[in-house]
Design a protein around this motif. Structure first.
Motif, mmCIF file in Angstrom:
data_model
loop_
_atom_site.group_PDB
_atom_site.id
_atom_site.type_symbol
_atom_site.label_atom_id
_atom_site.label_comp_id
_atom_site.label_asym_id
_atom_site.label_seq_id
_atom_site.Cartn_x
_atom_site.Cartn_y
_atom_site.Cartn_z
ATOM 1 N N ALA A 62 0.841 -1.193 0.000
ATOM 2 C CA ALA A 62 0.000 0.000 0.000
ATOM 3 C C ALA A 62 0.876 1.244 0.000
ATOM 4 O O ALA A 62 1.938 1.279 0.604
ATOM 5 C CB ALA A 62 -0.905 0.001 1.224
ATOM 6 N N SER A 63 0.430 2.269 -0.694
ATOM 7 C CA SER A 63 1.223 3.489 -0.762
ATOM 8 C C SER A 63 1.285 4.134 0.611
ATOM 9 O O SER A 63 0.323 4.106 1.368
ATOM 10 C CB SER A 63 0.611 4.457 -1.770
ATOM 11 O OG SER A 63 -0.686 4.811 -1.336
ATOM 12 N N GLY A 64 2.448 4.666 0.950
ATOM 13 C CA GLY A 64 2.622 5.295 2.245
ATOM 14 C C GLY A 64 3.002 4.302 3.334
ATOM 15 O O GLY A 64 3.070 4.660 4.486
ATOM 16 N N SER A 65 3.235 3.068 2.969
ATOM 17 C CA SER A 65 3.608 2.049 3.945
ATOM 18 C C SER A 65 5.055 2.245 4.365
ATOM 19 O O SER A 65 5.841 2.866 3.675
ATOM 20 C CB SER A 65 3.415 0.659 3.344
ATOM 21 O OG SER A 65 3.860 -0.321 4.245
ATOM 22 N N SER A 66 5.413 1.661 5.503
ATOM 23 C CA SER A 66 6.781 1.804 5.987
ATOM 24 C C SER A 66 7.756 0.996 5.144
ATOM 25 O O SER A 66 8.948 1.274 5.136
ATOM 26 C CB SER A 66 6.871 1.380 7.449
ATOM 27 O OG SER A 66 6.542 0.009 7.571
ATOM 28 N N ASP A 67 7.263 -0.051 4.417
ATOM 29 C CA ASP A 67 8.145 -0.833 3.557
ATOM 30 C C ASP A 67 8.684 0.006 2.404
ATOM 31 O O ASP A 67 9.768 -0.257 1.890
ATOM 32 C CB ASP A 67 7.421 -2.058 3.000
ATOM 33 C CG ASP A 67 7.358 -3.193 4.013
ATOM 34 O OD1 ASP A 67 8.088 -3.093 5.026
ATOM 35 O OD2 ASP A 67 6.616 -4.164 3.790
ATOM 36 N N ASP A 68 7.930 1.010 1.966
ATOM 37 C CA ASP A 68 8.389 1.856 0.860
ATOM 38 C C ASP A 68 9.639 2.640 1.255
ATOM 39 O O ASP A 68 10.504 2.885 0.426
ATOM 40 C CB ASP A 68 7.297 2.856 0.462
ATOM 41 C CG ASP A 68 6.124 2.171 -0.208
ATOM 42 O OD1 ASP A 68 6.282 1.014 -0.646
ATOM 43 O OD2 ASP A 68 5.050 2.799 -0.284
ATOM 44 N N ARG A 69 9.729 2.983 2.521
ATOM 45 C CA ARG A 69 10.828 3.835 2.967
ATOM 46 C C ARG A 69 12.041 3.054 3.444
ATOM 47 O O ARG A 69 13.014 3.646 3.872
ATOM 48 C CB ARG A 69 10.336 4.756 4.084
ATOM 49 C CG ARG A 69 9.348 5.783 3.561
ATOM 50 C CD ARG A 69 8.827 6.647 4.669
ATOM 51 N NE ARG A 69 7.397 6.310 4.807
ATOM 52 C CZ ARG A 69 6.773 6.203 5.944
ATOM 53 N NH1 ARG A 69 7.398 6.408 7.057
ATOM 54 N NH2 ARG A 69 5.513 5.894 5.991
ATOM 55 N N LYS A 70 11.991 1.717 3.410
ATOM 56 C CA LYS A 70 13.109 0.917 3.904
ATOM 57 C C LYS A 70 14.134 0.706 2.799
ATOM 58 O O LYS A 70 13.801 0.557 1.623
ATOM 59 C CB LYS A 70 12.614 -0.433 4.410
ATOM 60 C CG LYS A 70 11.799 -0.290 5.663
ATOM 61 C CD LYS A 70 11.386 -1.620 6.182
ATOM 62 C CE LYS A 70 10.557 -1.410 7.449
ATOM 63 N NZ LYS A 70 9.930 -2.623 7.891
#
Length: 123
Positions: A62-70
């Motif tokens: 999902a957009s904005g998830s913490s996985d995107d920023r890892k």
């Protein structure tokens, strides 16, 4: 005697207690370790959902998830942590209580006398 009579006696009255019609609620018991181990095993052994055709090999997030920023290193670290946890859970599930007691006794025997509890008292 005076208008006020201060005689000690009787139990203390607690506001809203069971004696005045209040309801006493019990605390819920937490799940046992066995239930936690089963839940972790199910989570670790569950297959990865197949990706729909036409998409890349990445799992949908999902957009904005913490996985995107890892970073890639953080994702690898989490993957290794999950693998280690799954291995630890499998090992704990395979060993019986008797085996664990035997391992513990062997560990205690290998320690030096420095760790022994000293006798205190006469004799």
């Amino acid at each position: 005697m005076s208008d006020y009579d201060f005689r000690p006696g009787g139990s203390l009255k607690i506001k809203g207690g069971a004696s005045e019609g209040g309801v006493v609620k019990k605390k819920k018991k937490s799940k046992s370790k066995g239930d936690k181990v089963d839940a972790i095993l199910e989570k670790a052994s569950s297959p990865v959902p197949a990706s729909p055709p036409g998409s890349s090999g990445e799992t949908p997030v999902a957009s904005g998830s913490s996985d995107d920023r890892k970073t890639a290193a953080e994702r690898r670290f989490q993957q290794v942590q999950r693998k280690r946890l799954a291995d630890k859970v499998k090992k704990m599930a395979n060993t019986t209580h008797k085996d664990r007691v035997h391992e513990f006794n062997a560990k205690l025997e290998s320690l030096s006398e420095h760790h022994d509890i000293p006798k205190v008292g006469p004799g």
